[in-house]
Design a protein around this motif. Structure first.
Motif, PDB file in Angstrom:
ATOM      1  N   GLU A   1      52.225  68.928  22.654  1.00  0.00           N
ATOM      2  CA  GLU A   1      51.142  68.264  23.110  1.00  0.00           C
ATOM      3  C   GLU A   1      50.366  67.629  22.031  1.00  0.00           C
ATOM      4  O   GLU A   1      50.441  68.021  20.802  1.00  0.00           O
ATOM      5  CB  GLU A   1      50.156  69.548  23.581  1.00  0.00           C
TER       6      GLU A   1
ATOM      7  N   GLU B   1      48.089  63.984  25.646  1.00  0.00           N
ATOM      8  CA  GLU B   1      49.607  63.882  26.481  1.00  0.00           C
ATOM      9  C   GLU B   1      50.277  65.085  26.274  1.00  0.00           C
ATOM     10  O   GLU B   1      50.217  65.587  25.065  1.00  0.00           O
ATOM     11  CB  GLU B   1      50.140  62.629  26.032  1.00  0.00           C
ATOM     12  N   SER B   2      51.240  65.505  27.248  1.00  0.00           N
ATOM     13  CA  SER B   2      52.139  66.589  26.929  1.00  0.00           C
ATOM     14  C   SER B   2      53.566  65.877  27.084  1.00  0.00           C
ATOM     15  O   SER B   2      53.611  65.277  28.335  1.00  0.00           O
ATOM     16  CB  SER B   2      51.931  67.839  27.982  1.00  0.00           C
ATOM     17  N   ARG B   3      54.270  66.063  26.204  1.00  0.00           N
ATOM     18  CA  ARG B   3      55.516  65.547  26.383  1.00  0.00           C
ATOM     19  C   ARG B   3      56.780  66.468  26.367  1.00  0.00           C
ATOM     20  O   ARG B   3      56.688  67.683  25.492  1.00  0.00           O
ATOM     21  CB  ARG B   3      55.941  64.757  25.024  1.00  0.00           C
ATOM     22  N   ASP B   4      57.680  66.658  27.340  1.00  0.00           N
ATOM     23  CA  ASP B   4      58.768  67.548  27.489  1.00  0.00           C
ATOM     24  C   ASP B   4      59.689  66.985  26.602  1.00  0.00           C
ATOM     25  O   ASP B   4      60.289  66.016  26.546  1.00  0.00           O
ATOM     26  CB  ASP B   4      59.168  67.387  28.869  1.00  0.00           C
TER      27      ASP B   4
END
Length: 65
Positions: free
Chosen positions: A34, A23-26
């Motif tokens: 990441e 998952e990539s989170r802003d």
């Protein structure tokens, strides 16, 4: 740990450990976290780092044992 600065895009990439990114989170408009499937931090990406920090002053310090 691996750190790369891409002067052509102003991107600073810090990889804490290799692994499959689940998952990539802003974190904000220009910062990406990441993580792997267990939620462990794998990397941080800072877009426009050249305008946000002084990349000429980046240093690496050893880990004390």
């Amino acid at each position: 740990m691996k750190m790369q600065y891409f002067s052509d895009t102003g991107t600073l990439y810090i990889e804490f450990r290799e692994g499959d990114i689940a998952e990539s989170r802003d974190l904000d408009e220009n910062t990406l976290l990441e993580v792997d499937a267990a939620g462990g931090v794998c990397a941080l990406t800072f877009e426009q780092a050249g305008t946000r920090i002084d990349v000429n002053q980046l240093t690496i310090e050893g880990i004390a044992t």
